[in-house]
Design a protein around this motif. Structure first.
Motif, PDB file in Angstrom:
ATOM      1  N   ALA A  91       0.804  -1.220   0.000  1.00 48.64           N
ATOM      2  CA  ALA A  91       0.000   0.000   0.000  1.00 48.64           C
ATOM      3  C   ALA A  91       0.841   1.276   0.000  1.00 48.64           C
ATOM      4  CB  ALA A  91      -0.944  -0.007   1.201  1.00 48.64           C
ATOM      5  N   CYS A  92       1.999   1.249   0.639  1.00 50.58           N
ATOM      6  CA  CYS A  92       2.781   2.484   0.743  1.00 50.58           C
ATOM      7  C   CYS A  92       3.297   2.978  -0.613  1.00 50.58           C
ATOM      8  CB  CYS A  92       3.939   2.322   1.731  1.00 50.58           C
ATOM      9  SG  CYS A  92       5.159   1.098   1.270  1.00 50.58           S
ATOM     10  N   LEU A  93       3.320   2.130  -1.619  1.00 49.79           N
ATOM     11  CA  LEU A  93       3.796   2.547  -2.942  1.00 49.79           C
ATOM     12  C   LEU A  93       2.671   3.043  -3.855  1.00 49.79           C
ATOM     13  CD1 LEU A  93       6.444  -0.209  -3.720  1.00 49.79           C
ATOM     14  CD2 LEU A  93       6.813   2.117  -2.892  1.00 49.79           C
ATOM     15  N   GLU A  94       1.448   3.045  -3.357  1.00 49.98           N
ATOM     16  CA  GLU A  94       0.318   3.465  -4.174  1.00 49.98           C
ATOM     17  C   GLU A  94       0.267   4.972  -4.381  1.00 49.98           C
ATOM     18  OE1 GLU A  94      -3.123   1.655  -2.409  1.00 49.98           O
ATOM     19  OE2 GLU A  94      -2.618  -0.306  -3.246  1.00 49.98           O
ATOM     20  N   HIS A  95       1.066   5.727  -3.625  1.00 51.82           N
ATOM     21  CA  HIS A  95       1.088   7.183  -3.751  1.00 51.82           C
ATOM     22  C   HIS A  95       2.500   7.651  -4.042  1.00 51.82           C
ATOM     23  CE1 HIS A  95      -2.951   7.221  -2.092  1.00 51.82           C
ATOM     24  NE2 HIS A  95      -2.530   6.410  -1.151  1.00 51.82           N
ATOM     25  N   ASP A  96       2.591   8.685  -4.886  1.00 52.89           N
ATOM     26  CA  ASP A  96       3.889   9.274  -5.188  1.00 52.89           C
ATOM     27  C   ASP A  96       3.778  10.779  -4.989  1.00 52.89           C
ATOM     28  OD1 ASP A  96       6.512   9.472  -5.956  1.00 52.89           O
ATOM     29  OD2 ASP A  96       6.070   9.479  -8.101  1.00 52.89           O
ATOM     30  N   PRO A  97       4.434  11.336  -4.029  1.00 56.39           N
ATOM     31  CA  PRO A  97       5.457  10.725  -3.180  1.00 56.39           C
ATOM     32  C   PRO A  97       4.840   9.808  -2.123  1.00 56.39           C
ATOM     33  CG  PRO A  97       5.093  12.983  -2.485  1.00 56.39           C
ATOM     34  CD  PRO A  97       4.242  12.758  -3.711  1.00 56.39           C
ATOM     35  N   ILE A  98       5.671   8.947  -1.587  1.00 58.19           N
ATOM     36  CA  ILE A  98       5.239   7.994  -0.567  1.00 58.19           C
ATOM     37  C   ILE A  98       4.777   8.763   0.669  1.00 58.19           C
ATOM     38  CG2 ILE A  98       6.013   6.116   0.948  1.00 58.19           C
ATOM     39  CD1 ILE A  98       7.985   5.353  -1.318  1.00 58.19           C
ATOM     40  N   GLU A  99       3.576   8.417   1.140  1.00 59.56           N
ATOM     41  CA  GLU A  99       2.980   9.128   2.263  1.00 59.56           C
ATOM     42  C   GLU A  99       3.254   8.468   3.614  1.00 59.56           C
ATOM     43  OE1 GLU A  99      -1.152   9.443   1.256  1.00 59.56           O
ATOM     44  OE2 GLU A  99      -0.757  10.843  -0.374  1.00 59.56           O
ATOM     45  N   CYS A 100       3.854   7.326   3.625  1.00 59.44           N
ATOM     46  CA  CYS A 100       4.096   6.590   4.865  1.00 59.44           C
ATOM     47  C   CYS A 100       5.130   7.331   5.725  1.00 59.44           C
ATOM     48  CB  CYS A 100       4.589   5.179   4.552  1.00 59.44           C
ATOM     49  SG  CYS A 100       5.005   4.210   6.026  1.00 59.44           S
ATOM     50  N   SER A 101       4.792   7.517   6.984  1.00 57.73           N
ATOM     51  CA  SER A 101       5.696   8.229   7.891  1.00 57.73           C
ATOM     52  C   SER A 101       6.972   7.439   8.177  1.00 57.73           C
ATOM     53  CB  SER A 101       4.975   8.544   9.206  1.00 57.73           C
ATOM     54  OG  SER A 101       4.567   7.338   9.843  1.00 57.73           O
TER      55      SER A 101
END
Length: 145
Positions: A91-101
């Motif tokens: 899931a953390c790669l589904e957004h660019d830039p990565i939103e995971c803290s």
């Protein structure tokens, strides 16, 4: 990552249209029959493909569907992204830039990024025409005496 039935059926539908591109517009019932897929299920996939402008449609007696472009202009990755959304393995790669803290210090992030890159390169490197050519080669080597 697991490709859903919707993704697999969309790919089969697009391949069927590619295979019958010289037949003009193809009725959904014919695709359903050849591919052994419920017409109702295909009716759920068509709006997704129509919205992305990958199909041309016409209504009426000779109505049906056809590819908007030639089969060598559609990749498996493109078709699967339309139906599956992201092909990211996590899931953390589904957004660019990565939103995971945790991404800055995440020891496994490079592993998932590498896998994601390989998935995209592989699926974007295969066109509908490639699959048709492979299928034709397989059957042309099947001699019966």
């Amino acid at each position: 990552m697991k490709i859903s039935t919707k993704g697999r059926y969309a790919l089969r539908m697009m391949l069927d249209l590619a295979e019958h591109q010289n037949d003009g517009f193809v009725a959904l019932k014919d695709i359903a029959e050849r591919q052994n897929i419920s017409k109702k299920y295909l009716e759920q996939i068509v709006p997704i493909l129509n919205k992305a402008d990958v199909l041309r449609t016409t209504r009426g007696f000779q109505g049906g569907y056809r590819l908007a472009k030639s089969p060598d202009n559609y990749t498996v990755g493109e078709i699967l992204r339309l139906t599956e959304g992201s092909l990211a393995p996590v899931a953390c790669l589904e957004h660019d830039p990565i939103e995971c803290s945790r991404s800055v210090g995440c020891a496994t992030l490079p592993v998932w990024q590498g896998l994601y890159r390989v998935i995209n390169e592989y699926l974007d490197g295969i066109t509908l025409q490639d699959i048709l050519d492979q299928q034709e080669a397989m059957y042309s080597n099947d001699y019966i005496i």
